[in-house]
Design an enzyme around this catalytic site. Structure first.
Site, PDB file in Angstrom:
ATOM      1  N   VAL A  14      -0.208  18.972   2.090  1.00  0.00           N
ATOM      2  CA  VAL A  14      -0.517  17.959   1.076  1.00  0.00           C
ATOM      3  C   VAL A  14      -2.006  17.949   0.773  1.00  0.00           C
ATOM      4  O   VAL A  14      -2.414  17.894  -0.389  1.00  0.00           O
ATOM      5  CB  VAL A  14      -0.037  16.571   1.535  1.00  0.00           C
ATOM      6  CG1 VAL A  14      -0.537  15.483   0.573  1.00  0.00           C
ATOM      7  CG2 VAL A  14       1.489  16.528   1.613  1.00  0.00           C
ATOM      8  N   VAL A 160       5.628   5.980   0.578  1.00  0.00           N
ATOM      9  CA  VAL A 160       7.041   5.588   0.535  1.00  0.00           C
ATOM     10  C   VAL A 160       7.893   6.568  -0.259  1.00  0.00           C
ATOM     11  O   VAL A 160       8.882   7.086   0.248  1.00  0.00           O
ATOM     12  CB  VAL A 160       7.204   4.164  -0.038  1.00  0.00           C
ATOM     13  CG1 VAL A 160       8.686   3.800  -0.192  1.00  0.00           C
ATOM     14  CG2 VAL A 160       6.517   3.149   0.868  1.00  0.00           C
ATOM     15  N   LEU A 164       7.044   8.925  -6.655  1.00  0.00           N
ATOM     16  CA  LEU A 164       7.826   7.857  -7.287  1.00  0.00           C
ATOM     17  C   LEU A 164       7.085   6.524  -7.118  1.00  0.00           C
ATOM     18  O   LEU A 164       6.688   6.179  -6.003  1.00  0.00           O
ATOM     19  CB  LEU A 164       9.199   7.790  -6.614  1.00  0.00           C
ATOM     20  CG  LEU A 164      10.363   7.176  -7.388  1.00  0.00           C
ATOM     21  CD1 LEU A 164      10.674   7.994  -8.635  1.00  0.00           C
ATOM     22  CD2 LEU A 164      11.598   7.115  -6.487  1.00  0.00           C
ATOM     23  N   GLY A 215      13.570  24.898   4.313  1.00  0.00           N
ATOM     24  CA  GLY A 215      12.293  24.235   4.508  1.00  0.00           C
ATOM     25  C   GLY A 215      12.303  22.762   4.181  1.00  0.00           C
ATOM     26  O   GLY A 215      11.242  22.130   4.090  1.00  0.00           O
ATOM     27  N   ASP A 229      11.102   8.339  10.318  1.00  0.00           N
ATOM     28  CA  ASP A 229      10.271   8.476   9.127  1.00  0.00           C
ATOM     29  C   ASP A 229      10.730   7.507   8.031  1.00  0.00           C
ATOM     30  O   ASP A 229       9.910   6.858   7.378  1.00  0.00           O
ATOM     31  CB  ASP A 229      10.320   9.910   8.613  1.00  0.00           C
ATOM     32  CG  ASP A 229       9.368  10.145   7.450  1.00  0.00           C
ATOM     33  OD1 ASP A 229       8.151  10.027   7.657  1.00  0.00           O
ATOM     34  OD2 ASP A 229       9.846  10.422   6.335  1.00  0.00           O
ATOM     35  N   LYS A 233       8.826   3.995   6.237  1.00  0.00           N
ATOM     36  CA  LYS A 233       8.793   3.654   4.810  1.00  0.00           C
ATOM     37  C   LYS A 233       9.386   2.269   4.574  1.00  0.00           C
ATOM     38  O   LYS A 233       8.844   1.475   3.785  1.00  0.00           O
ATOM     39  CB  LYS A 233       9.566   4.702   4.012  1.00  0.00           C
ATOM     40  CG  LYS A 233       8.965   6.100   4.095  1.00  0.00           C
ATOM     41  CD  LYS A 233       9.832   7.123   3.368  1.00  0.00           C
ATOM     42  CE  LYS A 233       9.272   8.533   3.504  1.00  0.00           C
ATOM     43  NZ  LYS A 233      10.093   9.539   2.800  1.00  0.00           N
ATOM     44  N   GLY A 347       8.380  16.645  -1.614  1.00  0.00           N
ATOM     45  CA  GLY A 347       7.713  17.852  -2.086  1.00  0.00           C
ATOM     46  C   GLY A 347       6.212  17.715  -2.009  1.00  0.00           C
ATOM     47  O   GLY A 347       5.646  16.660  -2.337  1.00  0.00           O
TER      48      GLY A 347
END
Length: 367
Positions: A14, A160, A164, A215, A229, A233, A347
């Site tokens: 990232v 989160v 989006l 992946g 995870d 969120k 992504g």
């Protein structure tokens, strides 16, 4: 021209995509915003590269990205050096009015982010972990010392739903005085892929293996299948709704039993077929009720839970496919029909774009 100094904590996937997008959008930011984001420092878990002037040259940044993509630490970069902590990186790299961007996946960045705010800088987080530590840490990162939201100097949209706008939507509802009653969402692209595969009749072991090979999962799929995870969120949304909760208050349903928790990854993958029958029976029972399974985060004042839910096929969650995320808000105004957000929720590039959007947004606030 507005020139904003930027410090990047974390140059994993990232972080590298975020820096790359800054470089590729130079002309766009100049033309449409009169903005230049000057990257003064980049750091990883072992080292730091920084400059004392107007920012690292774009040519050097591009070379650093290649260096990191090859798996080499910043401590080995010519002109780089060892760095003891994210706090040290922030203190060395910032100039007045900086934005400190946490693209890491580490707990240890919380001190650096708190220091940045106290020193008059701004912060952007893609990293969920600082926001899901003690409530005191959450409050210092998201609120002013007076206890009001610190949206002028702090952003955490991508923690989160990747790109989006889930957090922004929650803030808009809360800010308008519209009471948010509940939020329900599919917040993991990985688990969305698994649920879609089960709905299509694939065996659990088959679809998890496919997700790993593609992946979509972490190297150890249990990091996704365990639900922690998603729970992080859900906790960020719950806290954004005004609930003073901790991660221990979130009910988490894992998609694997305790007896396979301590196996190696290879042993775990080999043991997956033993779970097929249970998921097959559950999916078949849901299908008989014109429903399907989704891994859902449910947030309300009554409870915060993440786990399997049966949802009707004609519902927004029931129609969700693949790796998309979806969140539905039930509020005073959006009731009985909820406000629904759906789109790419996973992504590297989408997450990095969301981080960049947060930085551009903060660039025009006064620290």
């Amino acid at each position: 021209m507005v020139d904003v100094p930027v410090v990047v904590l974390g140059l994993g996937n990232v972080g590298r995509s975020f820096v790359s997008q800054i470089l590729s959008q130079r002309a766009f930011h100049d033309r449409h915003y009169g903005l230049r984001l000057s990257i003064r420092a980049v750091s990883d878990s072992q080292g730091l590269v920084c400059t004392g002037d107007g920012g690292l040259p774009d040519t050097e940044l591009a070379a650093i990205l290649k260096h990191k993509a090859a798996g080499r630490p910043l401590a080995e970069w010519p002109g780089g050096g060892a760095c003891d902590s994210p706090l040290d990186a922030a203190q060395q790299g910032t100039a007045p009015g900086s934005v400190v961007v946490d693209c890491s996946a580490a707990d240890a960045t919380a001190d650096a982010l708190q220091w940045a705010l106290e020193a008059g800088h701004r912060i952007v987080l893609a990293n969920k972990k600082p926001l899901t530590q003690d409530l005191a840490v959450w409050n210092r990162l998201t609120h002013t010392p007076e206890g009001t939201w610190n949206l002028g100097r702090s952003r955490w949209e991508t923690t989160v739903g990747s790109g989006l706008p889930v957090v922004a939507t929650l803030h808009r509802l809360v800010g308008s005085g519209d009471p948010v009653v509940s939020m329900d969402g599919a917040l993991s692209g990985t688990l969305g892929y698994v649920m879609t595969g089960l709905q299509q009749g694939k065996a659990f072991s088959e679809v998890v293996s496919e997700a790993k090979a593609s992946g979509y999962t972490e190297p150890d799929p249990r990091d996704d299948l365990g639900g922690v995870d998603v729970a992080r969120k859900a906790l960020i949304l719950a806290r954004g709704m005004g609930l003073d909760l901790s991660l221990a208050d979130v009910e988490i349903e894992s998609l694997y039993p305790e007896e396979v928790a301590d196996l190696t990854v290879d042993e775990f993958m080999k043991a997956l077929p033993t779970l097929n029958q249970g998921f097959q029976s559950h999916c078949a029972a849901a299908a008989r009720r014109n429903a399907c399974l989704r891994y859902v985060a449910s947030v309300s004042a009554d409870a915060v839970r993440v786990g399997l839910q049966e949802v009707t096929l004609d519902s927004p969650l029931g129609q969700l496919q693949g790796t998309d995320n979806l969140v539905q808000f039930l509020s005073g105004w959006y009731n009985p029909q909820p406000l629904v957000l759906q789109g790419r929720g996973a992504g590297v590039d989408a997450t990095a774009a969301g981080v960049l959007s947060d930085v551009v947004d903060l660039a025009f606030t006064h620290p």
